[in-house]
Design an enzyme around this catalytic site. Structure first.
Site, PDB file in Angstrom:
ATOM      1  N   LYS A 106      53.721  -0.999  80.381  1.00  0.00           N
ATOM      2  CA  LYS A 106      53.533   0.379  80.868  1.00  0.00           C
ATOM      3  C   LYS A 106      53.800   0.468  82.382  1.00  0.00           C
ATOM      4  O   LYS A 106      54.511   1.362  82.831  1.00  0.00           O
ATOM      5  CB  LYS A 106      52.101   0.825  80.533  1.00  0.00           C
TER       6      LYS A 106
ATOM      7  N   GLY B 296      47.243   8.229  85.251  1.00  0.00           N
ATOM      8  CA  GLY B 296      46.887   8.025  86.657  1.00  0.00           C
ATOM      9  C   GLY B 296      48.028   7.388  87.428  1.00  0.00           C
ATOM     10  O   GLY B 296      48.248   7.684  88.606  1.00  0.00           O
TER      11      GLY B 296
ATOM     12  N   ASP C 167      42.560  -3.673  83.381  1.00  0.00           N
ATOM     13  CA  ASP C 167      42.730  -2.917  82.135  1.00  0.00           C
ATOM     14  C   ASP C 167      42.217  -3.681  80.912  1.00  0.00           C
ATOM     15  O   ASP C 167      42.085  -3.106  79.831  1.00  0.00           O
ATOM     16  CB  ASP C 167      44.206  -2.567  81.922  1.00  0.00           C
TER      17      ASP C 167
ATOM     18  N   LYS D 219      38.547   5.053  85.507  1.00  0.00           N
ATOM     19  CA  LYS D 219      39.746   4.961  84.679  1.00  0.00           C
ATOM     20  C   LYS D 219      39.822   6.189  83.766  1.00  0.00           C
ATOM     21  O   LYS D 219      39.207   7.210  84.046  1.00  0.00           O
ATOM     22  CB  LYS D 219      39.742   3.646  83.907  1.00  0.00           C
TER      23      LYS D 219
ATOM     24  N   ARG E  17      34.606   3.527  81.807  1.00  0.00           N
ATOM     25  CA  ARG E  17      34.696   2.436  80.818  1.00  0.00           C
ATOM     26  C   ARG E  17      33.450   1.558  80.785  1.00  0.00           C
ATOM     27  O   ARG E  17      33.225   0.873  79.784  1.00  0.00           O
ATOM     28  CB  ARG E  17      35.944   1.589  81.079  1.00  0.00           C
TER      29      ARG E  17
ATOM     30  N   ARG F 249      42.166   2.380  75.809  1.00  0.00           N
ATOM     31  CA  ARG F 249      41.720   0.984  75.804  1.00  0.00           C
ATOM     32  C   ARG F 249      40.392   0.836  75.055  1.00  0.00           C
ATOM     33  O   ARG F 249      40.138  -0.203  74.449  1.00  0.00           O
ATOM     34  CB  ARG F 249      41.625   0.443  77.221  1.00  0.00           C
TER      35      ARG F 249
HETATM   36  C1  S3P Z   1      48.433   0.328  87.226  1.00  0.00           C
HETATM   37  C2  S3P Z   1      47.436  -0.128  88.031  1.00  0.00           C
HETATM   38  C3  S3P Z   1      46.027  -0.166  87.612  1.00  0.00           C
HETATM   39  C4  S3P Z   1      45.862  -0.022  86.110  1.00  0.00           C
HETATM   40  C5  S3P Z   1      46.747   1.005  85.521  1.00  0.00           C
HETATM   41  C6  S3P Z   1      48.202   0.752  85.855  1.00  0.00           C
HETATM   42  C7  S3P Z   1      49.799   0.370  87.773  1.00  0.00           C
HETATM   43  O1  S3P Z   1      45.329   0.873  88.279  1.00  0.00           O
HETATM   44  O2  S3P Z   1      44.519   0.254  85.793  1.00  0.00           O
HETATM   45  O3  S3P Z   1      46.613   1.036  84.103  1.00  0.00           O
HETATM   46  O4  S3P Z   1      50.763   0.499  86.989  1.00  0.00           O
HETATM   47  O5  S3P Z   1      49.946   0.243  88.992  1.00  0.00           O
HETATM   48  P1  S3P Z   1      44.704   0.616  89.731  1.00  0.00           P
HETATM   49  O6  S3P Z   1      45.747  -0.102  90.478  1.00  0.00           O
HETATM   50  O7  S3P Z   1      44.431   1.936  90.364  1.00  0.00           O
HETATM   51  O8  S3P Z   1      43.469  -0.177  89.495  1.00  0.00           O
END
Ligand code: S3P
Length: 456
Positions: free
Chosen positions: A33, A110, A343, A370, A374, A416
């Protein structure tokens, strides 16, 4: 044996998961992802054609693809097998991007929100980033404050703390020295993307190194990004603005965060052997594999190809992973383990509930920000299933040796959590009901189909 939410049913309210006698299987996972988001977004900045093979086909990636299109870039879907998708992106390049006519919909993602806010901050256009109810509750001050140091203009609801986010872009921004408020690859990446459009060198220091896909992918596309030798105060990344992002084809590895569900399933089930093909094992992403091994999980790793297109530190290493039934024991996770496996912590909590001894997790507060809270969600679900979980502020203690029995759990519409409780259902006595299971398709369309496939 079948879930009440058969694969293909669009929005079931519950999935019923029954225990499996044996688990066997050989699986390919959705494309990573994090890498899929970045491949699309960097393809939009690069003039010319970029082919992306094996991208994740979850709803989050579709949100990013929609934003690329809204900026006037052609995104053709070359092939789609229901869980991975190949894209051909044809971009006029950064100077040809068009101001979007509508609000940009990040959905549940996010990553889309934070990365696009950084990128748009240095483009000469105004854009509004919004999303679903979950996204509207996720913090954005962590990107707005550092981007303002660079001269960026962003506004958000509730005194600049919550989406929607309005970005009044301007180019060039000025360079800055930023220390990130929390270890977050999203925050780091937002700053790196803004720094592409800044004059001079921007540096970002984070207390703990987070996933480095953005750095690798920028380097592969001709941008000078340096990771400075670690000093006592953390890790620093430096990028000099003004360079061009070149178009490049990307082969996306299997998502290690998706693999973690099957690694835990295989380790906790008494009669299991599962092989996962072509999983990304980037050193900054593989913590869940190593933490499970520390717990005693039998995980074999056969190195696969690197997806490197240019240079050895630009691509992504992959491996085939085989997991077998294991006798797990408790471990302690400190805040840097939490950041590294951010994650995967929910599904690691499930492993801990079935391990021998008490697993203690310290400094897990970021989990509250998140797609859902969680800490609350995983402790409620595992407790309903018969595990003993104590929450003390941002710390958790999970007492192992639980005998799980089927019960009603709620994913809180968080992918998740849905997948964690579904995996628990493979080993719990009786029926486990997973509330709001369709959220799994945020990152793993086909998850429930794979869950049925691996029942030997
Ligand atoms: C991600 C970073 C993580 C993760 C998210 C994907 C990314 O978030 O939880 O699912 O692709 O940079 P944070 O960096 O804000 O912890």
């Amino acid at each position: 044996m079948t879930a009440a939410a058969p694969p293909g049913l669009e929005t079931p309210e519950v999935a019923i998961v029954r225990p499996a006698a044996r688990l066997r299987g050989d699986l390919r996972l959705p494309g990573d992802k994090s890498i899929s988001h970045r491949a699309l977004l960097l393809a939009a900045l690069a003039a010319g054609d970029s082919r992306i093979t094996g991208a994740g086909d979850g709803a989050d990636i579709r949100s990013t693809a929609g934003i690329v299109r809204a900026l006037g870039v052609t995104v053709e879907q070359a092939a789609d097998d229901g869980r991975t998708v190949d894209y051909l992106v044809r971009s006029p390049g950064v100077d040809g991007l068009r101001e979007p006519e509508w609000i940009l919909d990040c959905g549940n993602s996010g990553t889309s929100l934070r990365l696009w806010a950084g990128l748009l901050a240095a483009l000469p256009m105004t854009a509004i980033l919004d999303g679903d109810a979950s996204l509207r509750g996720r913090p954005v001050a962590r990107i707005i404050e550092p981007l303002r140091l660079m001269g960026a203009v962003l506004h958000a609801r509730r005194q600049d703390s919550l989406p929607p986010v309005t970005v009044v872009g301007r180019r060039p921004l000025r360079s800055a020295h930023v220390r990130t408020p929390v270890p977050s690859a999203q925050v780091k990446s937002a700053i790196l993307l803004a720094a592409l459009g800044a004059e001079g060198e921007t540096t970002i220091t984070e207390s703990v190194a987070t996933r480095d896909h953005t750095e690798r992918m920028l380097r592969a596309r001709g941008v000078a990004v340096r990771t400075l030798p670690e000093r006592g105060d953390g890790v620093t990344i430096a990028l000099t603005g003004g360079g061009r992002v070149q178009a490049l084809d990307e082969r996306v590895p299997g998502d290690v965060s998706a693999a973690a569900f099957w690694l835990v399933a295989g380790a906790i089930h008494p009669d299991a052997e599962l092989t996962l093909r072509g999983v990304g094992v980037n050193p900054t992403r593989r913590a869940a594999i190593d933490l499970l091994r520390r717990m005693g999980a039998e995980i074999e790793e056969a190195p696969g190809d690197s997806t490197a297109a240019v240079g050895s530190d630009a691509g992504e290493p992959t491996a085939d992973l085989t997991v077998r039934s294991s006798a797990l024991r408790a471990i302690d996770l400190d805040p840097s383990d939490v950041a590294a496996a951010i994650d995967e912590v929910p599904v690691l909590c499930l492993a801990a509930a079935l391990a021998e001894g008490t697993t203690r997790i310290r400094g897990a507060g970021e989990l509250r920000h998140k797609e859902s809270d969680r800490i609350a969600g995983v402790s409620a679900g595992l407790t309903a299933l018969g595990a003993r979980v104590e929450v003390d502020g941002d710390d958790l203690a999970i007492h192992g040796g639980a005998r799980l029995r089927g019960a009603a759990t709620d994913s809180l519409d968080d992918h998740r959590l849905a997948m964690t409780f579904a995996v628990a259902g493979l080993v719990a006595d009786g029926e486990t009901a997973v509330g709001r299971p369709a959220s799994a398709s945020i990152s793993y369309p086909g998850f429930f189909a794979d869950l049925e496939r691996i029942r030997a």
